[in-house]
Design a protein around this motif. Structure first.
Motif, PDB file in Angstrom:
ATOM      1  N   HIS A  33       0.836  -1.204   0.000  1.00 52.62           N
ATOM      2  CA  HIS A  33       0.000   0.000   0.000  1.00 52.62           C
ATOM      3  C   HIS A  33       0.875   1.260   0.000  1.00 52.62           C
ATOM      4  O   HIS A  33       0.640   2.197  -0.775  1.00 52.62           O
ATOM      5  CB  HIS A  33      -0.919  -0.006   1.223  1.00 52.62           C
ATOM      6  N   ASP A  80      -4.555   3.765  11.241  1.00 51.98           N
ATOM      7  CA  ASP A  80      -4.610   3.758   9.776  1.00 51.98           C
ATOM      8  C   ASP A  80      -3.952   2.490   9.226  1.00 51.98           C
ATOM      9  O   ASP A  80      -4.444   1.889   8.268  1.00 51.98           O
ATOM     10  CB  ASP A  80      -3.924   4.991   9.198  1.00 51.98           C
ATOM     11  N   HIS A  87      -6.372  -0.325   9.619  1.00 46.72           N
ATOM     12  CA  HIS A  87      -7.471  -0.193   8.661  1.00 46.72           C
ATOM     13  C   HIS A  87      -7.039  -0.707   7.288  1.00 46.72           C
ATOM     14  O   HIS A  87      -7.778  -1.436   6.616  1.00 46.72           O
ATOM     15  CB  HIS A  87      -7.932   1.268   8.579  1.00 46.72           C
ATOM     16  N   ILE A  88      -5.844  -0.332   6.855  1.00 50.95           N
ATOM     17  CA  ILE A  88      -5.312  -0.770   5.552  1.00 50.95           C
ATOM     18  C   ILE A  88      -5.134  -2.279   5.539  1.00 50.95           C
ATOM     19  O   ILE A  88      -5.502  -2.967   4.580  1.00 50.95           O
ATOM     20  CB  ILE A  88      -3.988  -0.040   5.248  1.00 50.95           C
ATOM     21  N   HIS A 141      -6.689  -4.542   7.444  1.00 48.94           N
ATOM     22  CA  HIS A 141      -8.009  -5.193   7.467  1.00 48.94           C
ATOM     23  C   HIS A 141      -8.683  -5.121   6.094  1.00 48.94           C
ATOM     24  O   HIS A 141      -9.303  -6.084   5.660  1.00 48.94           O
ATOM     25  CB  HIS A 141      -8.907  -4.583   8.544  1.00 48.94           C
ATOM     26  N   ALA A 142      -8.529  -3.990   5.402  1.00 52.51           N
ATOM     27  CA  ALA A 142      -9.114  -3.842   4.067  1.00 52.51           C
ATOM     28  C   ALA A 142      -8.453  -4.810   3.082  1.00 52.51           C
ATOM     29  O   ALA A 142      -9.127  -5.395   2.231  1.00 52.51           O
ATOM     30  CB  ALA A 142      -8.969  -2.402   3.586  1.00 52.51           C
ATOM     31  N   ALA A 143      -7.139  -5.003   3.219  1.00 51.78           N
ATOM     32  CA  ALA A 143      -6.424  -5.922   2.330  1.00 51.78           C
ATOM     33  C   ALA A 143      -6.830  -7.372   2.572  1.00 51.78           C
ATOM     34  O   ALA A 143      -6.803  -8.197   1.662  1.00 51.78           O
ATOM     35  CB  ALA A 143      -4.916  -5.770   2.532  1.00 51.78           C
ATOM     36  N   ASN A 144      -7.218  -7.676   3.804  1.00 46.22           N
ATOM     37  CA  ASN A 144      -7.614  -9.041   4.154  1.00 46.22           C
ATOM     38  C   ASN A 144      -9.097  -9.323   3.933  1.00 46.22           C
ATOM     39  O   ASN A 144      -9.536 -10.446   4.126  1.00 46.22           O
ATOM     40  CB  ASN A 144      -7.247  -9.348   5.614  1.00 46.22           C
ATOM     41  N   ALA A 145      -9.845  -8.293   3.558  1.00 46.37           N
ATOM     42  CA  ALA A 145     -11.299  -8.452   3.392  1.00 46.37           C
ATOM     43  C   ALA A 145     -11.639  -9.188   2.103  1.00 46.37           C
ATOM     44  O   ALA A 145     -10.924  -9.259   1.172  1.00 46.37           O
ATOM     45  CB  ALA A 145     -11.979  -7.097   3.412  1.00 46.37           C
TER      46      ALA A 145
END
Length: 152
Positions: free
Chosen positions: A122, A142, A145-146, A148-152
């Protein structure tokens, strides 16, 4: 560029490789010295008395507040590994019968190598947008958050 000479992280020294790298910049700042910004009740100290990073119940330290202003980036990596090993060993004592992976899974906000790689990707991607090698994410919330978003 420089390389670290020596295996003991507290006795390493940086030696130039002879390779020069030009980095465009509009400003260069020299940062000499340090001040640890420690929470109460440690705020009057700059280095914490510790045993492999363990200070007291639920308090661990790493980096310059652990060893004082010495070493290079590699020193912080091995220093952090020692502190994490100490943390896991002490936490494992209170959760007998669990291995390290079980213990880590019970800690809040844990990350692993794959998470770090997602954050690294990222930062590099965002940096490329502005012509930089990376755009560093500074806030831990932050970063999570990044990840968790990548693992979603």
């Amino acid at each position: 560029k420089v390389i670290a000479i020596g295996y003991d992280p507290h006795a390493q020294r940086a030696v130039g490789t002879g390779e020069l790298v030009a980095i465009e910049a509009s400003m260069a700042l020299a940062a000499v010295g340090y001040t640890s910004q420690l929470p109460e009740p440690y705020h009057s100290q700059t280095t914490l008395t510790n045993d492999k990073g363990f200070v007291e119940d639920n308090v661990f330290c790493v980096g310059w507040c652990k060893r004082g202003p010495s070493g290079i980036i590699g020193s912080n990596i091995s220093d952090a590994k020692e502190t994490v090993a100490s943390l896991l060993a002490r936490f494992s004592q209170t959760t007998s019968g669990c291995d390290d992976k079980d213990v880590v899974g019970t800690l809040p906000h844990t990350t692993d190598w794959a998470d770090w790689q997602a954050l690294d990707q990222h930062e590099r991607h965002e940096g490329a947008k502005i012509g930089a090698s990376r755009l560093k994410v500074r806030e831990p919330t932050d970063m999570l958050h990044i990840i968790h978003a990548a693992n979603a």
